[in-house]
Structure formats: C-alpha cells, structure tokens
Design a protein around this motif. Structure first.
Motif, PDB file in Angstrom:
ATOM      1  N   UNK A   1      42.924  39.930  55.948  1.00 59.82           N
ATOM      2  CA  UNK A   1      44.241  40.511  56.123  1.00 59.82           C
ATOM      3  C   UNK A   1      44.461  41.612  55.094  1.00 59.82           C
ATOM      4  N   UNK A   2      45.106  42.689  55.533  1.00 55.81           N
ATOM      5  CA  UNK A   2      45.451  43.769  54.615  1.00 55.81           C
ATOM      6  C   UNK A   2      44.380  44.808  54.404  1.00 55.81           C
ATOM      7  N   UNK A   3      43.243  44.685  55.076  1.00 64.26           N
ATOM      8  CA  UNK A   3      42.139  45.626  54.851  1.00 64.26           C
ATOM      9  C   UNK A   3      41.993  46.660  55.964  1.00 64.26           C
ATOM     10  N   UNK A   4      42.873  46.630  56.954  1.00 63.76           N
ATOM     11  CA  UNK A   4      42.793  47.565  58.077  1.00 63.76           C
ATOM     12  C   UNK A   4      43.577  48.848  57.805  1.00 63.76           C
ATOM     13  N   UNK A   5      44.769  48.709  57.253  1.00 58.90           N
ATOM     14  CA  UNK A   5      45.640  49.858  57.034  1.00 58.90           C
ATOM     15  C   UNK A   5      45.228  50.709  55.848  1.00 58.90           C
ATOM     16  N   UNK A   6      45.991  51.779  55.641  1.00 61.94           N
ATOM     17  CA  UNK A   6      45.767  52.617  54.464  1.00 61.94           C
ATOM     18  C   UNK A   6      46.162  51.881  53.195  1.00 61.94           C
ATOM     19  N   UNK A   7      47.246  51.132  53.293  1.00 59.99           N
ATOM     20  CA  UNK A   7      47.739  50.330  52.175  1.00 59.99           C
ATOM     21  C   UNK A   7      48.140  48.950  52.698  1.00 59.99           C
ATOM     22  N   UNK A   8      48.188  47.993  51.791  1.00 55.21           N
ATOM     23  CA  UNK A   8      48.704  46.664  52.115  1.00 55.21           C
ATOM     24  C   UNK A   8      49.515  46.167  50.929  1.00 55.21           C
ATOM     25  N   UNK A   9      50.563  45.430  51.233  1.00 54.08           N
ATOM     26  CA  UNK A   9      51.376  44.851  50.157  1.00 54.08           C
ATOM     27  C   UNK A   9      51.529  43.356  50.403  1.00 54.08           C
ATOM     28  N   UNK A  10      51.753  42.614  49.340  1.00 58.88           N
ATOM     29  CA  UNK A  10      51.988  41.171  49.457  1.00 58.88           C
ATOM     30  C   UNK A  10      53.026  40.748  48.441  1.00 58.88           C
ATOM     31  N   UNK A  11      53.617  39.587  48.702  1.00 59.68           N
ATOM     32  CA  UNK A  11      54.592  38.988  47.793  1.00 59.68           C
ATOM     33  C   UNK A  11      53.972  37.732  47.199  1.00 59.68           C
ATOM     34  N   UNK A  12      53.506  37.826  45.975  1.00 59.61           N
ATOM     35  CA  UNK A  12      52.804  36.708  45.331  1.00 59.61           C
ATOM     36  C   UNK A  12      53.697  35.496  45.167  1.00 59.61           C
ATOM     37  N   UNK A  13      54.995  35.728  44.982  1.00 59.72           N
ATOM     38  CA  UNK A  13      55.932  34.630  44.733  1.00 59.72           C
ATOM     39  C   UNK A  13      56.044  33.667  45.905  1.00 59.72           C
ATOM     40  N   UNK A  14      55.690  34.116  47.095  1.00 59.77           N
ATOM     41  CA  UNK A  14      55.784  33.257  48.266  1.00 59.77           C
ATOM     42  C   UNK A  14      54.606  32.289  48.384  1.00 59.77           C
ATOM     43  N   UNK A  15      53.521  32.580  47.674  1.00 51.98           N
ATOM     44  CA  UNK A  15      52.319  31.761  47.823  1.00 51.98           C
ATOM     45  C   UNK A  15      51.857  31.084  46.534  1.00 51.98           C
ATOM     46  N   UNK A  16      52.386  31.533  45.402  1.00 48.81           N
ATOM     47  CA  UNK A  16      51.960  30.986  44.115  1.00 48.81           C
ATOM     48  C   UNK A  16      53.173  30.511  43.312  1.00 48.81           C
ATOM     49  N   UNK A  17      52.976  29.573  42.384  1.00 42.90           N
ATOM     50  CA  UNK A  17      54.080  29.085  41.555  1.00 42.90           C
ATOM     51  C   UNK A  17      54.375  30.023  40.388  1.00 42.90           C
ATOM     52  N   UNK A  18      54.693  31.280  40.723  1.00 44.79           N
ATOM     53  CA  UNK A  18      54.957  32.276  39.685  1.00 44.79           C
ATOM     54  C   UNK A  18      56.409  32.733  39.746  1.00 44.79           C
ATOM     55  N   UNK A  19      56.857  33.412  38.718  1.00 45.66           N
ATOM     56  CA  UNK A  19      58.245  33.869  38.640  1.00 45.66           C
ATOM     57  C   UNK A  19      58.427  35.227  39.305  1.00 45.66           C
ATOM     58  N   UNK A  20      57.474  36.117  39.095  1.00 49.95           N
ATOM     59  CA  UNK A  20      57.521  37.448  39.680  1.00 49.95           C
ATOM     60  C   UNK A  20      56.122  37.781  40.206  1.00 49.95           C
ATOM     61  N   UNK A  21      56.027  38.850  40.962  1.00 52.67           N
ATOM     62  CA  UNK A  21      54.694  39.256  41.386  1.00 52.67           C
ATOM     63  C   UNK A  21      54.595  39.775  42.804  1.00 52.67           C
ATOM     64  N   UNK A  22      53.842  40.831  42.947  1.00 46.49           N
ATOM     65  CA  UNK A  22      53.509  41.396  44.246  1.00 46.49           C
ATOM     66  C   UNK A  22      52.186  42.116  44.115  1.00 46.49           C
ATOM     67  N   UNK A  23      51.630  42.540  45.232  1.00 50.73           N
ATOM     68  CA  UNK A  23      50.345  43.226  45.236  1.00 50.73           C
ATOM     69  C   UNK A  23      50.451  44.495  46.067  1.00 50.73           C
ATOM     70  N   UNK A  24      49.864  45.565  45.559  1.00 52.99           N
ATOM     71  CA  UNK A  24      49.595  46.768  46.345  1.00 52.99           C
ATOM     72  C   UNK A  24      48.087  46.922  46.371  1.00 52.99           C
TER      73      UNK A  24
END
Length: 398
Positions: free
Chosen positions: A159-182
C-alpha cells in the motif's frame, strides 16, 4: 463543514486506539518485515497524516488556482491542507462499497487539476490502475491517503507505493501520541526540512503514551507504581502550560494529537516526537497485523446476523489490515447515543462533510456518513473487552 450540535459523551471504557502494553514492542527486525507504507524507498515521519498531505502538496508545487480532487466521503483533515496551499478542493464520487468512481473522476478533471487524492477506506486497498494511468496521461499528481491503511497490499504490491506520494496516520495504528508518514518511491524527499519537536512536546508525548497505558490497566502492578510517581509530573506540567499561556506561546501539541481535525500550520514542518517515533520503529508489526485481522473476524462473526445492521464489507481480503470494523446501521441516531453513553469506543468517519456535499453530488457519501459506525479492532484490545463491546452493540442495535 456540515456541523451539528455536538454532544459530550463519557470517555470510552476501553481504548479507542492502541495503547502501549508489554506485548507492543519487539526488538527483532524480522517482526517488521511486512508490506506497509514504509515499503517506499523515501519516507519521513511528521506530526500527523494531515501534515503529510500538506507537505506532499507543497513538495508537488500545488498553489493558488490549482484544483485538487478529493473524495466526497472525507473528513476535514483531507481538505484543510488543500486550503493551506490556497488551492481549490473539487469533490468526486465514490461507490457504495467505498471504491472510487473512475468515470466521475474523469468528468471532474479540468486544465486546473493538478492533484488527485485517493483514500484507502478502513484498510481496504483501492484499485488504482485506471486513475494511475489517467494521472500519468494528464501529468496529475496522485496522492494515496493511507490514513486508514498503514499496512497491507493489493496483488502483492505494498500500500502507498503506486502514487507519487503516500501519507499515513501513525496514531491510528501504533500506541503513540503524535505521528504521520509522508512517503514516496517516485520522488526524493531529501529537500524537505523538518524541525525537531520542542522539549515540551517531547515530554508530553512520553507522559501521554505511559499514562494512557496505565489508565487502561495495561501495566498491572508496575502501572500503579508509575501512576503514583507521575502525580509529581502534574505539578510541573501545569506550570509549563501556565507559563506558555501567559507568554502567548502556540499550542503545546498539534490538534491532531488531541482529537481535532484542523491543520495546525505551526506543526506542518516538524517531525514526529522521539517517544512516538521509537514506539513506531520498535513495534511488532506482524502482531499488529494478525491481531487486527483476528479481532475484525471476531466482530464480523458476532455481528453479521443483526437484523437492523450489517457489516459494510462481506469479506476481509487476505492482504487487508483493517483500521476498524465498519458496521452499517439502518437507524443510527438512537443506537449511536446509547452506545456512546455506555462508554463504547465508536466514531463515524465523514460525520461532518463539506457544505458542498449533498445527495446530488454523491448520495453514497451522504449515506455512509450517516449510517456507518466504526468500532475498534486494534491489536491492544483484550478478549474480555471485545466480548463486552459485542454484547453492548448487539443489545443496542439488535
């Protein structure tokens, strides 16, 4: 956005999102050899998924008078980055099963269209073949919104490897306070400069991760000891907040970490806090995948026979890693209030759509916005918590 009178409900009795436990972390790198957005060759860790969208648009040169196509089924977090770039959001239709409507996308494209955002709803990966070719033909930037799909693949392609860019929200999948991925496999992200988080955010991140685990009883006797020790922290923390407030300083943390949906410009060009980043990088990815799938299947088996509701999806593809369990409820309002008042962790993606969205623009988005409840299936739920939640759902909806 289409806002309603907000009602304040009690805090969830069980965790809505993952909380840290003794099983969360695994230091073996083999536990992280899975398909995910991190399979991209280029990746940076930012404060949130919405910050990732903003940075992707900025990196792609999206500017005033440009148009960005966004699915009509959305949340404010997907629109605010477009407005930050002073671009114009244009909404396209989705189908009843949340797949994108390729024909409608084509009809929305003009000479001003510079980017298309496609969302992998609830962890189910979209078929991007047609839209990818369309973007290539017309030199349009394709952004994969993986806020619901940190892990997974389609046809073996991460997932996320087809487009020019991909983003994710780390907070939805990990026990963290903040975080995202570009992330990207098409463009170098080396030119994007991120600032380190201030010490106040670093401290808040650490304490939030630990306290949430304690409050939900994940540390046992150790938790009680830590809770007593952390009481001292409150005095210092209140002093920090008082000083910042009196000095007129900006917010101590991004609104994305506090449950808000807007975009904080002061947090776009900052990286993930160190406590959150360490949690993300040392988590057991294989456990996350297997537990989420197992919890989803348990919820499906228990709720598939309800008379007044049905699972939004009939099957869980073997490559899918679900964010939540989406349930379509025929008469949602009464059941929603009942469940929220009982402390059931529940939310509705797209509950407040942009004012432009109506039955004519996209009836499927209106229908999903009103009728789909999302229940957690994350890796840190216990069997007892799942059983309790299932019992309450069945009793409220029947």
């Amino acid at each position: 956005m289409q806002q309603k009178n907000r009602v304040f409900y009690p805090s969830p009795a069980i965790p809505l999102a993952p909380v840290l436990s003794e099983k969360s972390i695994k230091f073996s790198s083999k536990s992280r050899e899975v398909n995910s957005i991190l399979s991209n060759s280029q990746q940076i860790h930012v404060t949130s998924g919405r910050a990732g969208i903003a940075l992707a648009l900025e990196h792609a040169g999206i500017a005033e008078k440009d148009e960005v196509l966004i699915p009509a089924y959305h949340c404010e977090s997907m629109i605010s980055p477009v407005l930050w770039r002073t671009a114009t959001p244009v909404f396209y239709q989705i189908n009843a099963d949340t797949s994108i409507n390729d024909d409608n996308i084509l009809s929305k494209i003009t000479s001003s269209t510079k980017a298309i955002i496609v969302t992998h709803y609830f962890g189910r990966i979209q078929d991007l073949c047609k839209v990818k070719e369309l973007c290539k033909e017309k030199s349009i930037v394709l952004i994969e919104d993986c806020a619901h799909a940190f892990f997974g693949s389609k046809g073996g392609v991460p997932v996320g490897t087809i487009g020019d860019y991909a983003i994710a929200s780390s907070m939805k999948f990990f026990p963290c306070f903040d975080g995202g991925v570009l992330a990207s496999s098409k463009h170098s992200l080396n030119a994007i400069n991120l600032e380190s988080q201030p010490i106040s955010l670093q401290l808040k991140s650490f304490f939030n991760i630990v306290e949430r685990a304690i409050n939900y009883g994940r540390f046992g006797f150790l938790g009680k000891l830590l809770k007593a020790i952390l009481k001292v922290k409150e005095l210092a923390w209140n002093s920090i907040k008082h000083l910042r407030k009196s000095s007129g300083s900006t917010a101590i943390s991004p609104s994305s970490s506090e449950g808000g949906y807007g975009l904080d410009q002061n947090w776009i060009h900052k990286n993930t806090s160190t406590p959150s980043l360490m949690t993300i990088k040392k988590s057991d990815y294989k456990r996350i995948i297997s537990k989420r799938r197992a919890n989803y299947e348990k919820l499906y088996t228990a709720l598939v026979g309800l008379e007044n509701a049905h699972p939004l999806f009939n099957t869980l593809n073997e490559e899918c890693v679900p964010l939540v369990f989406p349930l379509f409820v025929n008469t949602p309002e009464k059941a929603f209030d009942t469940l929220k008042c009982q402390g059931i962790p529940i939310w509705r993606f797209g509950e407040f759509l942009d004012d432009q969205i109506n039955q004519e623009v996209c009836p499927n988005s209106m229908r999903l916005s009103a009728h789909v409840f999302q229940f957690p299936c994350h890796q840190e739920l216990t069997s007892q918590e799942l059983d309790w939640m299932i019992e309450k759902i069945i009793h409220a909806i029947k």
